[in-house]
Design a protein around this motif. Structure first.
Motif, PDB file in Angstrom:
ATOM      1  N   GLU A 285    -166.376   1.362 -29.855  1.00 45.20           N
ATOM      2  CA  GLU A 285    -164.934   1.556 -29.836  1.00 45.20           C
ATOM      3  C   GLU A 285    -164.697   2.798 -28.970  1.00 45.20           C
ATOM      4  O   GLU A 285    -165.282   3.850 -29.226  1.00 45.20           O
ATOM      5  CB  GLU A 285    -164.454   1.787 -31.271  1.00 45.20           C
ATOM      6  CG  GLU A 285    -162.970   1.758 -31.412  1.00 45.20           C
ATOM      7  CD  GLU A 285    -162.514   2.134 -32.824  1.00 45.20           C
ATOM      8  OE1 GLU A 285    -163.356   2.243 -33.751  1.00 45.20           O
ATOM      9  OE2 GLU A 285    -161.305   2.337 -32.977  1.00 45.20           O
TER      10      GLU A 285
ATOM     11  N   PHE B 249    -162.306   5.590 -26.628  1.00 45.07           N
ATOM     12  CA  PHE B 249    -161.049   6.302 -26.365  1.00 45.07           C
ATOM     13  C   PHE B 249    -161.245   7.141 -25.108  1.00 45.07           C
ATOM     14  O   PHE B 249    -162.133   8.004 -25.074  1.00 45.07           O
ATOM     15  CB  PHE B 249    -160.709   7.250 -27.533  1.00 45.07           C
ATOM     16  CG  PHE B 249    -160.362   6.536 -28.799  1.00 45.07           C
ATOM     17  CD1 PHE B 249    -161.349   6.107 -29.676  1.00 45.07           C
ATOM     18  CD2 PHE B 249    -159.037   6.288 -29.115  1.00 45.07           C
ATOM     19  CE1 PHE B 249    -161.028   5.440 -30.847  1.00 45.07           C
ATOM     20  CE2 PHE B 249    -158.701   5.626 -30.297  1.00 45.07           C
ATOM     21  CZ  PHE B 249    -159.695   5.198 -31.158  1.00 45.07           C
TER      22      PHE B 249
ATOM     23  N   ASP C 245    -157.661  -3.464 -22.703  1.00 42.22           N
ATOM     24  CA  ASP C 245    -157.733  -4.356 -23.859  1.00 42.22           C
ATOM     25  C   ASP C 245    -158.916  -4.004 -24.759  1.00 42.22           C
ATOM     26  O   ASP C 245    -158.998  -4.448 -25.896  1.00 42.22           O
ATOM     27  CB  ASP C 245    -157.855  -5.823 -23.410  1.00 42.22           C
ATOM     28  CG  ASP C 245    -156.550  -6.302 -22.799  1.00 42.22           C
ATOM     29  OD1 ASP C 245    -155.486  -5.789 -23.224  1.00 42.22           O
ATOM     30  OD2 ASP C 245    -156.597  -7.135 -21.873  1.00 42.22           O
TER      31      ASP C 245
ATOM     32  N   SER D 228    -160.327  -0.551 -24.565  1.00 43.95           N
ATOM     33  CA  SER D 228    -160.336   0.907 -24.782  1.00 43.95           C
ATOM     34  C   SER D 228    -158.911   1.384 -24.955  1.00 43.95           C
ATOM     35  O   SER D 228    -157.990   0.818 -24.376  1.00 43.95           O
ATOM     36  CB  SER D 228    -160.884   1.625 -23.544  1.00 43.95           C
ATOM     37  OG  SER D 228    -162.227   1.324 -23.336  1.00 43.95           O
ATOM     38  N   ALA D 229    -158.753   2.464 -25.726  1.00 41.23           N
ATOM     39  CA  ALA D 229    -157.458   3.151 -25.714  1.00 41.23           C
ATOM     40  C   ALA D 229    -157.495   4.085 -24.511  1.00 41.23           C
ATOM     41  O   ALA D 229    -158.280   5.031 -24.481  1.00 41.23           O
ATOM     42  CB  ALA D 229    -157.270   3.914 -27.011  1.00 41.23           C
TER      43      ALA D 229
ATOM     44  N   TYR E 268    -160.834  11.969 -33.105  1.00 37.22           N
ATOM     45  CA  TYR E 268    -161.151  10.533 -33.126  1.00 37.22           C
ATOM     46  C   TYR E 268    -162.459  10.246 -33.859  1.00 37.22           C
ATOM     47  O   TYR E 268    -162.939   9.124 -33.834  1.00 37.22           O
ATOM     48  CB  TYR E 268    -161.180   9.989 -31.682  1.00 37.22           C
ATOM     49  CG  TYR E 268    -159.817  10.183 -31.059  1.00 37.22           C
ATOM     50  CD1 TYR E 268    -158.792   9.299 -31.319  1.00 37.22           C
ATOM     51  CD2 TYR E 268    -159.532  11.328 -30.308  1.00 37.22           C
ATOM     52  CE1 TYR E 268    -157.509   9.515 -30.831  1.00 37.22           C
ATOM     53  CE2 TYR E 268    -158.256  11.549 -29.815  1.00 37.22           C
ATOM     54  CZ  TYR E 268    -157.257  10.638 -30.078  1.00 37.22           C
ATOM     55  OH  TYR E 268    -155.995  10.862 -29.608  1.00 37.22           O
TER      56      TYR E 268
ATOM     57  N   ARG F  45    -149.155   2.223 -24.364  1.00 37.02           N
ATOM     58  CA  ARG F  45    -149.861   1.438 -25.386  1.00 37.02           C
ATOM     59  C   ARG F  45    -151.128   2.175 -25.834  1.00 37.02           C
ATOM     60  O   ARG F  45    -151.437   2.249 -27.020  1.00 37.02           O
ATOM     61  CB  ARG F  45    -150.212   0.053 -24.804  1.00 37.02           C
ATOM     62  CG  ARG F  45    -150.729  -0.946 -25.788  1.00 37.02           C
ATOM     63  CD  ARG F  45    -150.428  -2.372 -25.326  1.00 37.02           C
ATOM     64  NE  ARG F  45    -150.970  -2.645 -23.989  1.00 37.02           N
ATOM     65  CZ  ARG F  45    -152.193  -3.131 -23.780  1.00 37.02           C
ATOM     66  NH1 ARG F  45    -153.005  -3.394 -24.776  1.00 37.02           N
ATOM     67  NH2 ARG F  45    -152.618  -3.346 -22.540  1.00 37.02           N
ATOM     68  N   GLY F  46    -151.817   2.776 -24.871  1.00 37.90           N
ATOM     69  CA  GLY F  46    -153.025   3.536 -25.200  1.00 37.90           C
ATOM     70  C   GLY F  46    -152.699   4.715 -26.104  1.00 37.90           C
ATOM     71  O   GLY F  46    -153.422   4.991 -27.074  1.00 37.90           O
TER      72      GLY F  46
ATOM     73  N   GLU G 231    -150.251   4.976 -28.161  1.00 38.58           N
ATOM     74  CA  GLU G 231    -149.911   4.482 -29.491  1.00 38.58           C
ATOM     75  C   GLU G 231    -151.185   4.225 -30.301  1.00 38.58           C
ATOM     76  O   GLU G 231    -151.282   4.617 -31.464  1.00 38.58           O
ATOM     77  CB  GLU G 231    -149.138   3.169 -29.318  1.00 38.58           C
ATOM     78  CG  GLU G 231    -148.098   2.905 -30.363  1.00 38.58           C
ATOM     79  CD  GLU G 231    -147.360   1.619 -30.019  1.00 38.58           C
ATOM     80  OE1 GLU G 231    -147.594   0.626 -30.733  1.00 38.58           O
ATOM     81  OE2 GLU G 231    -146.606   1.604 -29.008  1.00 38.58           O
ATOM     82  N   GLN G 232    -152.157   3.589 -29.658  1.00 36.57           N
ATOM     83  CA  GLN G 232    -153.434   3.313 -30.350  1.00 36.57           C
ATOM     84  C   GLN G 232    -154.125   4.615 -30.725  1.00 36.57           C
ATOM     85  O   GLN G 232    -154.661   4.758 -31.819  1.00 36.57           O
ATOM     86  CB  GLN G 232    -154.376   2.503 -29.440  1.00 36.57           C
ATOM     87  CG  GLN G 232    -153.903   1.096 -29.181  1.00 36.57           C
ATOM     88  CD  GLN G 232    -154.646   0.455 -28.000  1.00 36.57           C
ATOM     89  OE1 GLN G 232    -155.267   1.143 -27.189  1.00 36.57           O
ATOM     90  NE2 GLN G 232    -154.577  -0.858 -27.903  1.00 36.57           N
ATOM     91  N   ALA G 233    -154.104   5.574 -29.810  1.00 37.05           N
ATOM     92  CA  ALA G 233    -154.768   6.849 -30.062  1.00 37.05           C
ATOM     93  C   ALA G 233    -154.075   7.584 -31.213  1.00 37.05           C
ATOM     94  O   ALA G 233    -154.723   8.133 -32.106  1.00 37.05           O
ATOM     95  CB  ALA G 233    -154.759   7.702 -28.791  1.00 37.05           C
TER      96      ALA G 233
ATOM     97  N   GLU H 199    -152.497   6.467 -33.723  1.00 40.70           N
ATOM     98  CA  GLU H 199    -152.784   5.900 -35.037  1.00 40.70           C
ATOM     99  C   GLU H 199    -153.967   6.612 -35.676  1.00 40.70           C
ATOM    100  O   GLU H 199    -153.940   6.952 -36.857  1.00 40.70           O
ATOM    101  CB  GLU H 199    -153.134   4.424 -34.878  1.00 40.70           C
ATOM    102  CG  GLU H 199    -152.118   3.508 -35.491  1.00 40.70           C
ATOM    103  CD  GLU H 199    -152.462   2.073 -35.182  1.00 40.70           C
ATOM    104  OE1 GLU H 199    -153.527   1.609 -35.629  1.00 40.70           O
ATOM    105  OE2 GLU H 199    -151.640   1.446 -34.463  1.00 40.70           O
TER     106      GLU H 199
END
Ligand code: TYM
Length: 329
Positions: A32, A34, A71, A73-74, A136, A303-304, A306-308, A310
């Protein structure tokens, strides 16, 4: 896995790519991931706001063109995630002044600027980097050799926090690939390739005219001998070219030594120049196409972020609680 790169030049260079970014792309298959463009770090030295904004987008476009896949990686911009600065403050309060003063990159950069003119941000730079990583819960951080000391500080801070407040952070390991951990300057093959190189001819920028890159390879400094063998002590220039060649083609150093046994430095450089041009030409086209659609690029970065966020908000909430901050009503 987490890593970052500064948007402080018009282009990434070959050292960034071979030392770190290639690993970023590969690790997406198994981890996973980042990845971020570290604009907060960039302003530790003076930046022109317009140029910084442009370079941040160009950096993101280069990462996409090298194969960072949003899709899998953040991919985000550090300043879009405010928790980096927030955690950094907490970690600053756990860092000794002497400990921060021992960071060699700070000492080098501050010496260049004149110690009194260096910013406090430059001094606390490695602590912000620790916050990047610890937010992270990264197990490993793909970087080049020059980041090893900063990684050591991140490990120490994670352990110190865990010891004082209870297990909170994963203690991160550096992920440094030995063969490409340090790519050297083509004109001064005992110094690392760097954007602050004394001669522009020592530095291959991925976005420069490929003809220019080819010329730089052909005029790289080598020794007066003739033999093409890997010997970093005795033949620093040739060894650096062999490392680059091997990394770009996947051929082992031994294989290259064998195939150039009866050939000269000129042949090696000519072939490597061609290999490099074949690599950067389509790369530059991809960068251009990402920059042709800035609104799409900005969407990818949003979008990245937002994922980060979280993940980052979750870690920061635990940290704030552990250090004893009062929750909001
Ligand atoms: P930066 O922006 O200077 O460089 C990006 C990456 O490129 C590597 N690198 C090299 N590798 C091999 N040979 C070279 N000549 C060479 N030159 C540069 C660097 O080691 C780095 O991996 N402090 C970091 C950015 C950062 C960061 C982070 C990294 C901020 N937060 C969190 C990891 C995790 C830096 O200045 O990299």
């Amino acid at each position: 896995m987490l890593s970052g790169i500064q948007p402080t030049a018009d282009s990434f260079h070959l050292g960034n790519y071979l030392g770190a970014l290639r690993q970023w792309v590969r690790l997406q298959d198994t981890h996973e991931t980042f990845y971020m463009v570290v604009d907060l770090h960039a302003i530790t030295v003076e930046q022109d706001p317009k140029v910084l904004r442009q370079r941040t987008r160009v950096s993101a476009a280069q990462l996409l063109a090298l194969g960072v896949d949003p899709d899998r990686s953040a991919l985000f911009v550090q300043s879009h995630v405010p928790e980096h600065a927030q955690l950094s403050w907490v970690l600053e309060c756990l860092t000794g002044f002497g400990e921060a003063s021992r960071m060699t990159q700070f000492k080098d950069k501050a010496a260049k600027q004149g110690a009194d003119r260096a910013s406090v941000g430059l001094f606390t730079y490695p602590i912000l980097q620790a916050a990047d990583i610890l937010l992270y819960q990264a197990h490993a951080v793909p970087v080049g050799e020059d980041q090893r000391q900063h990684l050591e500080l991140s490990r120490n801070l994670a352990q110190r926090f865990n010891h004082r407040f209870g297990k909170t952070f994963v203690v991160p390991e550096p992920h440094i690939v030995k063969d490409t951990a340090k790519i050297y300057d083509l004109q001064d093959p005992t110094s690392k390739m760097s954007k602050s190189a004394s001669s522009p001819n020592g530095l291959i920028e991925l976005l420069e005219d490929p003809k220019r890159s080819a010329k730089k390879i052909r005029s790289a400094v080598t020794d007066t001998g003739r033999e093409i063998v890997f010997d970093p002590e005795g033949k620093a220039g040739v060894s650096n070219l062999l490392s680059i060649y091997s990394a770009l083609t996947g051929k082992s150093i031994e294989e290259l030594e064998n195939s150039y046994q009866d050939k000269g430095y000129g042949d090696l450089k000519k072939d490597l120049a061609e290999i490099l041009v074949e690599f950067v030409t389509p790369f530059q086209e991809r960068v251009k196409s990402y920059l042709d659609d800035i609104s799409e690029l900005d969407k990818v970065l949003a979008r990245g972020a937002e994922q980060a966020r979280e993940v980052a908000t979750r870690t920061l909430a635990v940290v704030y609680d552990r250090v004893g901050f009062l929750p909001i009503g």
